[in-house]
Design a protein around this motif. Structure first.
Motif, PDB file in Angstrom:
ATOM      1  N   LEU A  72     -46.501   7.671 -18.052  1.00 43.35           N
ATOM      2  CA  LEU A  72     -45.534   8.653 -18.550  1.00 43.35           C
ATOM      3  C   LEU A  72     -46.331   9.808 -19.164  1.00 43.35           C
ATOM      4  O   LEU A  72     -47.351   9.574 -19.821  1.00 43.35           O
ATOM      5  N   LEU A  73     -45.889  11.024 -18.946  1.00 40.02           N
ATOM      6  CA  LEU A  73     -46.603  12.181 -19.507  1.00 40.02           C
ATOM      7  C   LEU A  73     -45.777  12.873 -20.581  1.00 40.02           C
ATOM      8  O   LEU A  73     -44.540  12.933 -20.489  1.00 40.02           O
ATOM      9  N   ASN A  74     -46.491  13.397 -21.570  1.00 35.18           N
ATOM     10  CA  ASN A  74     -45.864  14.252 -22.572  1.00 35.18           C
ATOM     11  C   ASN A  74     -45.528  15.583 -21.884  1.00 35.18           C
ATOM     12  O   ASN A  74     -46.424  16.224 -21.326  1.00 35.18           O
ATOM     13  N   PRO A  75     -44.258  15.990 -21.874  1.00 31.97           N
ATOM     14  CA  PRO A  75     -43.898  17.203 -21.124  1.00 31.97           C
ATOM     15  C   PRO A  75     -44.543  18.471 -21.690  1.00 31.97           C
ATOM     16  O   PRO A  75     -44.694  19.458 -20.963  1.00 31.97           O
ATOM     17  N   GLY A  76     -44.950  18.428 -22.962  1.00 30.64           N
ATOM     18  CA  GLY A  76     -45.579  19.607 -23.559  1.00 30.64           C
ATOM     19  C   GLY A  76     -47.039  19.725 -23.177  1.00 30.64           C
ATOM     20  O   GLY A  76     -47.496  20.757 -22.682  1.00 30.64           O
ATOM     21  N   THR A  77     -47.782  18.610 -23.336  1.00 28.57           N
ATOM     22  CA  THR A  77     -49.234  18.662 -23.114  1.00 28.57           C
ATOM     23  C   THR A  77     -49.632  18.198 -21.710  1.00 28.57           C
ATOM     24  O   THR A  77     -50.756  18.398 -21.283  1.00 28.57           O
ATOM     25  N   LEU A  78     -48.740  17.532 -21.022  1.00 31.58           N
ATOM     26  CA  LEU A  78     -48.997  16.896 -19.721  1.00 31.58           C
ATOM     27  C   LEU A  78     -50.078  15.804 -19.815  1.00 31.58           C
ATOM     28  O   LEU A  78     -50.685  15.426 -18.814  1.00 31.58           O
ATOM     29  N   GLU A  79     -50.308  15.311 -21.024  1.00 27.26           N
ATOM     30  CA  GLU A  79     -51.221  14.183 -21.230  1.00 27.26           C
ATOM     31  C   GLU A  79     -50.395  12.895 -21.265  1.00 27.26           C
ATOM     32  O   GLU A  79     -49.213  12.940 -21.633  1.00 27.26           O
ATOM     33  N   PRO A  80     -51.022  11.727 -20.919  1.00 30.04           N
ATOM     34  CA  PRO A  80     -50.271  10.473 -20.994  1.00 30.04           C
ATOM     35  C   PRO A  80     -49.685  10.240 -22.396  1.00 30.04           C
ATOM     36  O   PRO A  80     -50.342  10.523 -23.399  1.00 30.04           O
ATOM     37  N   MET A  81     -48.462   9.772 -22.426  1.00 27.66           N
ATOM     38  CA  MET A  81     -47.791   9.505 -23.710  1.00 27.66           C
ATOM     39  C   MET A  81     -48.548   8.398 -24.441  1.00 27.66           C
ATOM     40  O   MET A  81     -48.909   7.380 -23.849  1.00 27.66           O
ATOM     41  N   THR A  82     -48.744   8.586 -25.731  1.00 32.39           N
ATOM     42  CA  THR A  82     -49.459   7.594 -26.525  1.00 32.39           C
ATOM     43  C   THR A  82     -48.455   6.675 -27.223  1.00 32.39           C
ATOM     44  O   THR A  82     -47.259   6.993 -27.318  1.00 32.39           O
ATOM     45  N   PHE A  83     -48.991   5.580 -27.765  1.00 33.62           N
ATOM     46  CA  PHE A  83     -48.179   4.648 -28.552  1.00 33.62           C
ATOM     47  C   PHE A  83     -47.471   5.402 -29.679  1.00 33.62           C
ATOM     48  O   PHE A  83     -46.264   5.269 -29.886  1.00 33.62           O
ATOM     49  N   GLU A  84     -48.239   6.244 -30.375  1.00 36.26           N
ATOM     50  CA  GLU A  84     -47.675   6.966 -31.526  1.00 36.26           C
ATOM     51  C   GLU A  84     -46.534   7.882 -31.105  1.00 36.26           C
ATOM     52  O   GLU A  84     -45.532   8.005 -31.808  1.00 36.26           O
ATOM     53  N   GLU A  85     -46.684   8.545 -29.957  1.00 37.59           N
ATOM     54  CA  GLU A  85     -45.616   9.458 -29.508  1.00 37.59           C
ATOM     55  C   GLU A  85     -44.364   8.681 -29.101  1.00 37.59           C
ATOM     56  O   GLU A  85     -43.247   9.085 -29.408  1.00 37.59           O
ATOM     57  N   LEU A  86     -44.581   7.559 -28.419  1.00 37.19           N
ATOM     58  CA  LEU A  86     -43.424   6.823 -27.902  1.00 37.19           C
ATOM     59  C   LEU A  86     -42.673   6.068 -28.985  1.00 37.19           C
ATOM     60  O   LEU A  86     -41.470   5.831 -28.872  1.00 37.19           O
ATOM     61  N   ARG A  87     -43.393   5.693 -30.082  1.00 37.64           N
ATOM     62  CA  ARG A  87     -42.731   4.836 -31.072  1.00 37.64           C
ATOM     63  C   ARG A  87     -41.682   5.566 -31.891  1.00 37.64           C
ATOM     64  O   ARG A  87     -40.893   4.939 -32.586  1.00 37.64           O
ATOM     65  N   GLY A  88     -41.628   6.905 -31.775  1.00 37.09           N
ATOM     66  CA  GLY A  88     -40.539   7.637 -32.419  1.00 37.09           C
ATOM     67  C   GLY A  88     -39.213   7.418 -31.688  1.00 37.09           C
ATOM     68  O   GLY A  88     -38.133   7.591 -32.254  1.00 37.09           O
ATOM     69  N   VAL A  89     -39.310   7.058 -30.420  1.00 40.34           N
ATOM     70  CA  VAL A  89     -38.094   6.907 -29.598  1.00 40.34           C
ATOM     71  C   VAL A  89     -37.760   5.431 -29.362  1.00 40.34           C
ATOM     72  O   VAL A  89     -36.600   5.021 -29.434  1.00 40.34           O
ATOM     73  N   PHE A  90     -38.810   4.629 -29.065  1.00 41.27           N
ATOM     74  CA  PHE A  90     -38.586   3.215 -28.720  1.00 41.27           C
ATOM     75  C   PHE A  90     -39.148   2.300 -29.810  1.00 41.27           C
ATOM     76  O   PHE A  90     -40.056   2.683 -30.555  1.00 41.27           O
TER      77      PHE A  90
END
Ligand SMILES: Cc1ncc(COP(=O)(O)O)c(C=O)c1O
Length: 457
Positions: free
Chosen positions: A36-54
């Protein structure tokens, strides 16, 4: 009768034979599904980024491409025992009616109040939310089965449940909505004016009947804007396929008990969770070079993501608030015809299945809805079960395979996933019975509009 029935009509497992671990097919894939990519940075989504949602544990499962087995927590195993193991049924009556030498089996997931396989992941996701001490979860639902399953799981665990239900289903299926409310869920038709993204979609597409992609955007916004809430999704994600592997593991254990090896495995494909779950252990053997199976995904001709989509990074939702997933997609702006009954309306496909399909490890076909309902009606009359429209895509494909066997004389063993019952789909059945159901196949121009919105990655 063409053979002595050594195989019972229904193969059940003992409680002690039920799976204690889920199987993660990604561990055996040489070509892993794209991250999964971060739509802003186009880098792979990290644990920290995803844990705000899931929920945290679900993020760990989502990001884990290497661990082959995950323990099923005892509490989830206990919940499963209330409605599992689900029967693997030998369709003797259907075989006889089709006069086929093929042997047909179906794994029936409709024997719980939610009426489908969705409960297998709903209880897992609700369990991890509860364990994390959250107040509640938000989600979308299309045809309503996922929302119902999640409502049941949340009621059992004492969690708040907020469901954004695709507007056309909300209107066509008032009883489905009431089941969710009976289990204590708060149900909102989507797009709604309760979220920023819903208001934007309504102003750009006034009168829209909604889509799963819209409802996902609203549910994500609702989760991130309330303390103590996370978003949960009923399909597409790799964690959901992991939980649904319980279907395939039980199927394989039941077949193994009688020394049966399937030739063809068939499942309907919306976002890919039941198919991914059913095929996982078989695909694992195929990937490890131990056995070979023909695996067929069946999708509606009106929403043909595998058979006519592009393999590209795309948004998982219409509002473009979710991460980008690489998948076979029709574009996140694609809204299937409201003429189409039931689920399987999602614009994309699980990244796991998309990669397996791209690697030619499975096939895909699409079928028009009148043919699907023809098969559903025949199946109901012969095997007794009133199938969900989604599941009936697999029924139709299995019947077609069995008829081919009649022509060639091959005694293939066909296994298909019967994912649920169709009691809440009687408006669609009514249309079919009145001869008013039509087929809608999007033109290349229709699809081009969806592809035009694909992000550049
Ligand atoms: C009964 C039934 N089968 C199949 C599906 C398709 O979903 P998936 O592809 O995730 O299994 C749905 C989705 O709503 C469903 O309700």
């Amino acid at each position: 009768m063409k053979e002595t029935k050594k195989i019972p009509y229904k193969i059940y497992l003992e409680e002690s034979e039920m799976p204690k671990k889920w199987y993660n097919v990604r561990a055996d894939m040489k070509n892993k599904p794209a991250p999964l990519l971060n739509p802003g940075t186009l880098e792979p989504m990290t644990f920290e980024e995803l844990r705000g949602v899931f929920c945290d544990e679900l993020v760990r499962q989502e990001l884990d491409d290497t661990t082959p087995y995950f323990d099923i927590p005892q509490e989830i195993q206990d919940f499963y025992k209330m409605y599992r193991p689900s029967p693997l049924v030998r369709a003797y009556c259907l075989e006889e009616s089709l006069q086929t030498p093929a042997k047909i089996y179906y794994k029936f997931e409709g024997n719980n109040t939610s009426g489908s396989h969705k409960l297998n992941s709903a209880i897992a996701q609700a369990y991890y939310a509860k364990k994390q001490g959250l107040k509640g979860v938000t989600t979308e639902t299309g045809a309503g089965q996922w929302g119902t399953a999640l409502s049941m799981a949340c009621a059992y665990l004492g969690l708040d449940c907020q469901v954004y239900m695709v507007k056309c289903s909300y209107e066509q299926k008032p009883f489905r909505r009431e089941v969710m409310r009976t289990y204590g869920a708060n149900v909102t038709p989507s797009p709604s004016d309760t979220t920023n993204v819903g208001r934007k979609i309504l102003s750009e597409h006034p009168g829209t009947s909604g889509s799963l992609g819209c409802a996902i955007s609203e549910a994500v916004e609702a989760a991130v804007s309330q303390d103590g809430y996370r978003y949960v999704l009923g399909s597409v994600l790799s964690q959901v396929l992991l939980h649904q592997s319980v279907i395939g593991l039980e199927t394989k254990a039941a077949l193994d008990k009688y020394g049966i090896t399937p030739d063809v495995i068939i499942g309907c494909a919306g976002g890919g969770s039941n198919l991914g779950g059913l095929i996982s252990p078989f695909m694992g053997e195929k990937l490890r070079g131990e056995k070979d199976y023909q695996i067929i995904a069946v999708e509606p001709a009106s929403c043909p993501s595998l058979t006519r989509g592009r393999y590209a990074y795309d948004f998982c939702d219409t509002g473009m608030v979710c991460p980008l997933a690489k998948m076979y997609t029709l574009g996140s702006g694609f809204i299937p015809s409201p003429n189409h009954a039931g689920g399987l309306r999602y614009h994309g496909m699980s990244s796991v299945l998309s990669q397996l399909y791209d690697d030619k490890l499975m096939e895909a076909i699409s079928i028009e809805q009148t043919a699907v309902f023809g098969a559903a009606t025949k199946f109901a009359r012969i095997e007794g079960i009133l199938p969900a429209p989604e599941s009936s895509h697999a029924i139709k494909a299995a019947m077609d395979e069995a008829i081919k066997c009649k022509e060639t004389g091959e005694e293939k063993t066909i296994v298909f996933g019967l994912t649920g019952t169709g009691y809440f789909d009687m408006m669609a059945y009514e249309k079919f019975n009145n001869g008013e159901m039509t087929d809608y196949i999007p033109s290349d121009e229709d699809l081009a509009k969806g592809f035009a919105g694909l992000p550049e990655v």
